[in-house]
Scaffold this motif. Structure first.
Motif, PDB file in Angstrom:
ATOM      1  N   GLU A  13       0.812  -1.208   0.000  1.00  0.00           N
ATOM      2  CA  GLU A  13       0.000   0.000   0.000  1.00  0.00           C
ATOM      3  C   GLU A  13       0.853   1.270   0.000  1.00  0.00           C
ATOM      4  O   GLU A  13       0.537   2.227  -0.712  1.00  0.00           O
ATOM      5  CB  GLU A  13      -0.944   0.019   1.209  1.00  0.00           C
ATOM      6  N   ASP A  14       1.927   1.281   0.789  1.00  0.00           N
ATOM      7  CA  ASP A  14       2.781   2.473   0.857  1.00  0.00           C
ATOM      8  C   ASP A  14       3.434   2.773  -0.485  1.00  0.00           C
ATOM      9  O   ASP A  14       3.515   3.934  -0.906  1.00  0.00           O
ATOM     10  CB  ASP A  14       3.851   2.313   1.931  1.00  0.00           C
ATOM     11  N   GLN A  15       3.903   1.734  -1.172  1.00  0.00           N
ATOM     12  CA  GLN A  15       4.520   1.945  -2.477  1.00  0.00           C
ATOM     13  C   GLN A  15       3.507   2.465  -3.489  1.00  0.00           C
ATOM     14  O   GLN A  15       3.806   3.366  -4.275  1.00  0.00           O
ATOM     15  CB  GLN A  15       5.133   0.644  -2.986  1.00  0.00           C
ATOM     16  N   VAL A  16       2.312   1.898  -3.474  1.00  0.00           N
ATOM     17  CA  VAL A  16       1.268   2.354  -4.393  1.00  0.00           C
ATOM     18  C   VAL A  16       0.909   3.810  -4.097  1.00  0.00           C
ATOM     19  O   VAL A  16       0.741   4.610  -5.016  1.00  0.00           O
ATOM     20  CB  VAL A  16       0.030   1.439  -4.305  1.00  0.00           C
ATOM     21  N   MET A  17       0.816   4.174  -2.822  1.00  0.00           N
ATOM     22  CA  MET A  17       0.514   5.558  -2.461  1.00  0.00           C
ATOM     23  C   MET A  17       1.567   6.518  -3.009  1.00  0.00           C
ATOM     24  O   MET A  17       1.231   7.585  -3.523  1.00  0.00           O
ATOM     25  CB  MET A  17       0.421   5.715  -0.942  1.00  0.00           C
ATOM     26  N   ASP A  18       2.830   6.148  -2.913  1.00  0.00           N
ATOM     27  CA  ASP A  18       3.904   7.000  -3.426  1.00  0.00           C
ATOM     28  C   ASP A  18       3.777   7.194  -4.939  1.00  0.00           C
ATOM     29  O   ASP A  18       3.916   8.311  -5.446  1.00  0.00           O
ATOM     30  CB  ASP A  18       5.270   6.410  -3.090  1.00  0.00           C
ATOM     31  N   PHE A  19       3.510   6.105  -5.667  1.00  0.00           N
ATOM     32  CA  PHE A  19       3.362   6.200  -7.121  1.00  0.00           C
ATOM     33  C   PHE A  19       2.123   6.997  -7.506  1.00  0.00           C
ATOM     34  O   PHE A  19       2.170   7.800  -8.441  1.00  0.00           O
ATOM     35  CB  PHE A  19       3.287   4.803  -7.742  1.00  0.00           C
ATOM     36  N   VAL A  20       1.023   6.790  -6.802  1.00  0.00           N
ATOM     37  CA  VAL A  20      -0.207   7.525  -7.095  1.00  0.00           C
ATOM     38  C   VAL A  20       0.005   9.016  -6.835  1.00  0.00           C
ATOM     39  O   VAL A  20      -0.387   9.858  -7.645  1.00  0.00           O
ATOM     40  CB  VAL A  20      -1.390   6.963  -6.272  1.00  0.00           C
ATOM     41  N   TYR A  21       0.641   9.347  -5.729  1.00  0.00           N
ATOM     42  CA  TYR A  21       0.919  10.754  -5.423  1.00  0.00           C
ATOM     43  C   TYR A  21       1.786  11.391  -6.511  1.00  0.00           C
ATOM     44  O   TYR A  21       1.539  12.522  -6.937  1.00  0.00           O
ATOM     45  CB  TYR A  21       1.595  10.874  -4.065  1.00  0.00           C
ATOM     46  N   ALA A  22       2.788  10.658  -6.982  1.00  0.00           N
ATOM     47  CA  ALA A  22       3.646  11.164  -8.054  1.00  0.00           C
ATOM     48  C   ALA A  22       2.838  11.407  -9.329  1.00  0.00           C
ATOM     49  O   ALA A  22       3.025  12.428 -10.003  1.00  0.00           O
ATOM     50  CB  ALA A  22       4.788  10.197  -8.315  1.00  0.00           C
ATOM     51  N   ASN A  23       1.932  10.492  -9.666  1.00  0.00           N
ATOM     52  CA  ASN A  23       1.090  10.671 -10.854  1.00  0.00           C
ATOM     53  C   ASN A  23       0.182  11.881 -10.713  1.00  0.00           C
ATOM     54  O   ASN A  23      -0.009  12.643 -11.661  1.00  0.00           O
ATOM     55  CB  ASN A  23       0.233   9.430 -11.106  1.00  0.00           C
ATOM     56  N   VAL A  24      -0.394  12.055  -9.542  1.00  0.00           N
ATOM     57  CA  VAL A  24      -1.320  13.167  -9.319  1.00  0.00           C
ATOM     58  C   VAL A  24      -0.604  14.500  -9.479  1.00  0.00           C
ATOM     59  O   VAL A  24      -1.108  15.414 -10.141  1.00  0.00           O
ATOM     60  CB  VAL A  24      -1.972  13.052  -7.925  1.00  0.00           C
ATOM     61  N   THR A  25       0.572  14.625  -8.884  1.00  0.00           N
ATOM     62  CA  THR A  25       1.296  15.896  -8.978  1.00  0.00           C
ATOM     63  C   THR A  25       1.834  16.129 -10.383  1.00  0.00           C
ATOM     64  O   THR A  25       1.821  17.269 -10.869  1.00  0.00           O
ATOM     65  CB  THR A  25       2.446  15.948  -7.959  1.00  0.00           C
ATOM     66  N   TYR A  58      -3.890   6.064 -10.834  1.00  0.00           N
ATOM     67  CA  TYR A  58      -3.205   4.776 -10.637  1.00  0.00           C
ATOM     68  C   TYR A  58      -2.800   4.104 -11.944  1.00  0.00           C
ATOM     69  O   TYR A  58      -2.247   2.998 -11.925  1.00  0.00           O
ATOM     70  CB  TYR A  58      -4.058   3.830  -9.784  1.00  0.00           C
ATOM     71  N   GLN A  59      -3.017   4.765 -13.062  1.00  0.00           N
ATOM     72  CA  GLN A  59      -2.668   4.193 -14.353  1.00  0.00           C
ATOM     73  C   GLN A  59      -1.156   3.977 -14.458  1.00  0.00           C
ATOM     74  O   GLN A  59      -0.367   4.893 -14.254  1.00  0.00           O
ATOM     75  CB  GLN A  59      -3.147   5.122 -15.464  1.00  0.00           C
ATOM     76  N   GLY A  60      -0.750   2.743 -14.733  1.00  0.00           N
ATOM     77  CA  GLY A  60       0.660   2.407 -14.867  1.00  0.00           C
ATOM     78  C   GLY A  60       1.374   2.165 -13.553  1.00  0.00           C
ATOM     79  O   GLY A  60       2.592   1.988 -13.539  1.00  0.00           O
ATOM     80  N   VAL A  61       0.655   2.145 -12.447  1.00  0.00           N
ATOM     81  CA  VAL A  61       1.264   1.949 -11.129  1.00  0.00           C
ATOM     82  C   VAL A  61       1.375   0.446 -10.840  1.00  0.00           C
ATOM     83  O   VAL A  61       0.374  -0.261 -10.908  1.00  0.00           O
ATOM     84  CB  VAL A  61       0.425   2.645 -10.022  1.00  0.00           C
ATOM     85  N   PRO A  62       2.578  -0.030 -10.533  1.00  0.00           N
ATOM     86  CA  PRO A  62       2.701  -1.453 -10.180  1.00  0.00           C
ATOM     87  C   PRO A  62       1.982  -1.742  -8.866  1.00  0.00           C
ATOM     88  O   PRO A  62       1.928  -0.877  -7.985  1.00  0.00           O
ATOM     89  CB  PRO A  62       4.211  -1.676 -10.042  1.00  0.00           C
ATOM     90  N   TYR A  63       1.437  -2.914  -8.746  1.00  0.00           N
ATOM     91  CA  TYR A  63       0.708  -3.421  -7.572  1.00  0.00           C
ATOM     92  C   TYR A  63      -0.692  -2.833  -7.424  1.00  0.00           C
ATOM     93  O   TYR A  63      -1.398  -3.192  -6.493  1.00  0.00           O
ATOM     94  CB  TYR A  63       1.488  -3.205  -6.271  1.00  0.00           C
ATOM     95  N   ALA A  64      -1.107  -1.915  -8.291  1.00  0.00           N
ATOM     96  CA  ALA A  64      -2.471  -1.385  -8.259  1.00  0.00           C
ATOM     97  C   ALA A  64      -3.334  -2.252  -9.168  1.00  0.00           C
ATOM     98  O   ALA A  64      -2.993  -2.482 -10.325  1.00  0.00           O
ATOM     99  CB  ALA A  64      -2.498   0.059  -8.723  1.00  0.00           C
ATOM    100  N   LYS A  65      -4.455  -2.746  -8.625  1.00  0.00           N
ATOM    101  CA  LYS A  65      -5.300  -3.690  -9.385  1.00  0.00           C
ATOM    102  C   LYS A  65      -6.517  -3.054  -9.994  1.00  0.00           C
ATOM    103  O   LYS A  65      -7.015  -3.531 -10.997  1.00  0.00           O
ATOM    104  CB  LYS A  65      -5.708  -4.841  -8.477  1.00  0.00           C
ATOM    105  N   GLY A  66      -7.062  -2.022  -9.403  1.00  0.00           N
ATOM    106  CA  GLY A  66      -8.209  -1.355  -9.995  1.00  0.00           C
ATOM    107  C   GLY A  66      -9.177  -0.820  -8.964  1.00  0.00           C
ATOM    108  O   GLY A  66      -9.100  -1.147  -7.783  1.00  0.00           O
ATOM    109  N   ILE A  67     -10.110  -0.006  -9.455  1.00  0.00           N
ATOM    110  CA  ILE A  67     -11.114   0.618  -8.585  1.00  0.00           C
ATOM    111  C   ILE A  67     -12.314  -0.298  -8.498  1.00  0.00           C
ATOM    112  O   ILE A  67     -12.735  -0.877  -9.448  1.00  0.00           O
ATOM    113  CB  ILE A  67     -11.524   2.002  -9.130  1.00  0.00           C
TER     114      ILE A  67
END
Length: 67
Positions: A13-25, A58-67
């Motif tokens: 979860e922590d890794q996915v959060m970091d990648f999602v935050y990077a995508n958002v910014t 979350y597009q292109g984020v490893p370990y993210a499965k979907g909404i």
């Protein structure tokens, strides 16, 4: 505005959060918060203006499965 649940790989979860935050910014998406509740494995909550913003976050984020 709504809260969307993002399914992730357990204990990543922590890794996915970091990648999602990077995508958002980087993309300038209308995402207002990203939450990982303590003790809830495999899920992250994303508060976004539209479901498209949440999906792009979350597009292109490893370990993210979907909404």
């Amino acid at each position: 505005m709504a809260i969307y649940t993002l399914k992730t790989t357990a204990n990543r979860e922590d890794q996915v959060m970091d990648f999602v935050y990077a995508n958002v910014t980087k993309k300038g998406l209308a995402v207002y918060s990203i939450v990982r509740p303590h003790g809830l494995r495999g899920y992250i909550f994303i508060e976004a203006e539209t479901v498209q913003d949440a999906e792009q976050a979350y597009q292109g984020v490893p370990y993210a499965k979907g909404i």
